[in-house]
Write an enzyme that holds these catalytic residues in place. Sequence first.
Site, PDB file in Angstrom:
ATOM      1  N   LYS A  92       0.797  -1.228   0.000  1.00 48.51           N
ATOM      2  CA  LYS A  92       0.000   0.000   0.000  1.00 48.51           C
ATOM      3  C   LYS A  92       0.834   1.284   0.000  1.00 48.51           C
ATOM      4  O   LYS A  92       0.397   2.325  -0.492  1.00 48.51           O
ATOM      5  CB  LYS A  92      -0.933   0.005   1.212  1.00 48.51           C
ATOM      6  CG  LYS A  92      -2.099  -0.952   1.124  1.00 48.51           C
ATOM      7  CD  LYS A  92      -3.170  -0.453   0.182  1.00 48.51           C
ATOM      8  CE  LYS A  92      -4.446  -1.270   0.286  1.00 48.51           C
ATOM      9  NZ  LYS A  92      -5.497  -0.764  -0.606  1.00 48.51           N
ATOM     10  N   SER A 127       0.602  -9.771  -0.711  1.00 49.91           N
ATOM     11  CA  SER A 127       0.400  -8.325  -0.640  1.00 49.91           C
ATOM     12  C   SER A 127       0.736  -7.692   0.702  1.00 49.91           C
ATOM     13  O   SER A 127       1.002  -6.490   0.766  1.00 49.91           O
ATOM     14  CB  SER A 127      -1.046  -7.991  -1.017  1.00 49.91           C
ATOM     15  OG  SER A 127      -1.954  -8.672  -0.170  1.00 49.91           O
TER      16      SER A 127
END
Length: 398
Positions: free
Chosen positions: A49, A300
């Site tokens: 992110k 992720s």
Amino acid sequence: MLSLDKVFDAQTVLKSIIRETNVVKTYGIAPDCDLYLKPENLQITGSFKVRGSAYKISQLSAEEKAKGVIACSAGNHAQGVALAATKNGIKSLICLPDSAPISKVEATKGYGAEVCLVEGVYDDAYNKAIELKEKEGYTFVHPFDDEDVIAGQGTIALEVLNDLDNIDAIVVPVGGGGLISGIAYTAKHIRPSVKVYGVQMTGAPSMYNSIHDGKIETLDTVQTVADGIAVKRPGDNTFEIVKKYVDDIALVSEDEVSSAILALIEKQKMIAEGAGAASVAAVMFNKFDLKGKRVVCIVSGGNIDVTSLSRVIDRGLMNSGRSASLLIELIDKPGQLKEISSIIADCGGNVTGVHYEKGNTESINGCFLRIEMETRDNNHVKTIKNALREAGFRTTKG
């Protein structure tokens, strides 16, 4: 407008901020394909992110930077915005759902942000952030539905394609769709032959439902261990990009993700959160036709709360047959436990717990014995059950 030039610009801007995470080859996780991992769980802040949020903030005007930024997140985007804002000397306010893991809340504060906890899930935090944006004049940094954010996430594809030749497929976790949008857009423009597959949880299938029904849909509720992809509604931009560039989306269950987290720990010595392991779960449980293919899974993020990790490991052990619980109905008389323990030991199992339970049995002298065991796999559990039954014991559950 999103463009390949913007993705390359993001790569240049992010060089001094992010960690370039080299792909890692796996062994023993998915034997039917040549599997590699892109370990964004090792990224600064523990998640991809930071790429999108840092690039977005770098593009703000001086006036926007002076007013500060606001964001909403289940945790990972929060940390990315907080770090990027602090590096630029900008005030940041982050709205998080009150269900976000404590570790993520504290980490967000640690990166210099002010935190506002909102009752509900991501979408509730989003509504609160928009309210405060209008009231205070902050710039809103969207976690996924923003072209600068998407371009930042697209830098992952640049690194993957630079690291490996002859990639057949990239498998990506999907929440609101920012990560897969950036990766799919970039990969398809550079190497169109590469398949891009998305993975969502059965408890939060917002993009899956929307793509399969041909229109954006909003879920009433989401419930999943993968809090990083617990999104009720995909973004407008991301929906269009996914529809155009992503080859397929599949769903994985809580049990499948738990097994993937355990496999990553045991086989790769790698900690992934639920969202991060979703891509690996999809490959492990054959959600796509990848036999004989060279595949990259995007891990992720790795920001899993320690208490959640413990529960997930226990669940993964049970699902894979590494631990088992048997409930045995028998007549309450001396020597029963010794005989049962001997049978289990002879089969190679290890008894880790014994609990005596009185209950409704056919015999007035009946009872239940709950046995907890360490075992090798599900076939081993079946072998032990069969041995007990052949010795005259009745396993009623487990």
